[in-house]
Design a protein around this motif. Structure first.
Motif, short mmCIF file in Angstrom:
data_model
loop_
_atom_site.label_atom_id
_atom_site.label_comp_id
_atom_site.label_asym_id
_atom_site.label_seq_id
_atom_site.Cartn_x
_atom_site.Cartn_y
_atom_site.Cartn_z
N ILE A 22 13.17 9.23 6.22
CA ILE A 22 13.22 8.32 5.43
C ILE A 22 13.11 7.20 6.55
O ILE A 22 11.86 6.72 6.36
N ALA A 23 13.41 7.21 7.70
CA ALA A 23 13.53 6.13 8.83
C ALA A 23 12.09 6.38 9.23
O ALA A 23 11.21 5.68 9.40
N VAL A 24 11.19 7.34 9.74
CA VAL A 24 9.74 7.82 10.33
C VAL A 24 8.77 7.46 9.24
O VAL A 24 8.35 6.45 9.25
N ALA A 25 8.88 7.75 7.77
CA ALA A 25 8.19 7.60 6.88
C ALA A 25 8.09 6.41 6.71
O ALA A 25 6.84 5.45 6.61
N ALA A 26 9.38 5.28 6.51
CA ALA A 26 9.41 3.78 6.35
C ALA A 26 8.59 3.19 8.60
O ALA A 26 7.88 2.38 7.36
N GLY A 27 8.62 4.08 8.70
CA GLY A 27 8.29 3.40 10.69
C GLY A 27 6.76 3.65 10.04
O GLY A 27 5.99 2.31 10.88
N ILE A 28 6.29 4.57 9.82
CA ILE A 28 4.80 4.92 9.60
C ILE A 28 4.60 3.51 8.43
O ILE A 28 3.17 3.27 9.12
N LEU A 29 4.85 4.10 7.53
CA LEU A 29 4.61 3.03 6.02
C LEU A 29 4.31 1.30 6.81
O LEU A 29 3.57 0.98 6.74
N GLY A 30 4.87 0.97 7.44
CA GLY A 30 5.25 -0.29 8.13
C GLY A 30 3.71 -0.24 8.95
O GLY A 30 2.90 -1.40 9.67
N LEU A 31 3.43 0.79 9.95
CA LEU A 31 2.36 0.42 10.77
C LEU A 31 1.50 0.23 9.62
O LEU A 31 0.11 -0.48 10.58
N LEU A 32 1.39 0.62 8.72
CA LEU A 32 -0.08 0.57 8.21
C LEU A 32 0.03 -0.48 7.63
O LEU A 32 -1.57 -1.16 7.50
N VAL A 33 0.82 -1.06 6.50
CA VAL A 33 1.01 -2.26 6.21
C VAL A 33 0.86 -3.66 6.76
O VAL A 33 0.91 -4.34 6.31
N LEU A 34 1.62 -3.24 7.93
CA LEU A 34 2.07 -4.75 8.94
C LEU A 34 0.56 -5.33 9.11
O LEU A 34 0.03 -6.70 9.32
N PRO A 35 -0.12 -4.60 10.20
CA PRO A 35 -1.23 -4.81 11.04
C PRO A 35 -2.22 -5.72 9.71
O PRO A 35 -2.59 -6.91 9.62
N PRO A 36 -2.88 -4.91 8.52
CA PRO A 36 -3.60 -6.22 7.48
C PRO A 36 -2.73 -6.92 7.21
O PRO A 36 -3.39 -8.59 6.74
N ILE A 37 -1.23 -7.28 7.06
CA ILE A 37 -0.67 -8.28 6.81
C ILE A 37 -0.96 -9.96 7.73
O ILE A 37 -1.08 -10.82 7.15
N TYR A 38 -0.92 -8.73 9.08
CA TYR A 38 -0.76 -9.88 10.23
C TYR A 38 -2.12 -9.98 10.33
O TYR A 38 -1.91 -11.90 10.75
N LEU A 39 -2.78 -9.81 10.48
CA LEU A 39 -4.71 -10.44 10.22
C LEU A 39 -5.35 -10.85 9.73
O LEU A 39 -5.37 -12.05 9.54
N PHE A 40 -4.16 -11.13 8.31
CA PHE A 40 -4.20 -11.67 7.36
C PHE A 40 -3.95 -13.13 7.76
O PHE A 40 -4.58 -14.36 6.75
N PHE A 41 -2.67 -13.45 7.50
CA PHE A 41 -2.50 -14.42 8.40
C PHE A 41 -2.79 -15.22 9.70
O PHE A 41 -3.25 -15.93 9.41
#
Length: 50
Positions: A22-41
């Motif tokens: 679960i921790a690894v999956a959450a980390g991968i999801l975070g890496l996939l989800v955070l960059p677009p949000i960061y770029l949009f911001f």
């Protein structure tokens, strides 16, 4: 007695591994989800300031 203890030990190990998965999956999801949000911001900040 021995069999139930072995099963309990296996269940504990399984819980530990599922937590790792679960921790690894959450980390991968975070890496996939955070960059677009960061770029949009970042784009929004640049758009507002520019």
């Amino acid at each position: 007695m021995l069999t139930t203890w072995t099963v309990a030990k296996l269940e504990v190990e399984d819980l530990r591994w599922s937590r790792v998965v679960i921790a690894v999956a959450a980390g991968i999801l975070g890496l996939l989800v955070l960059p677009p949000i960061y770029l949009f911001f970042l784009a929004a900040v640049i758009g507002f300031s520019g």
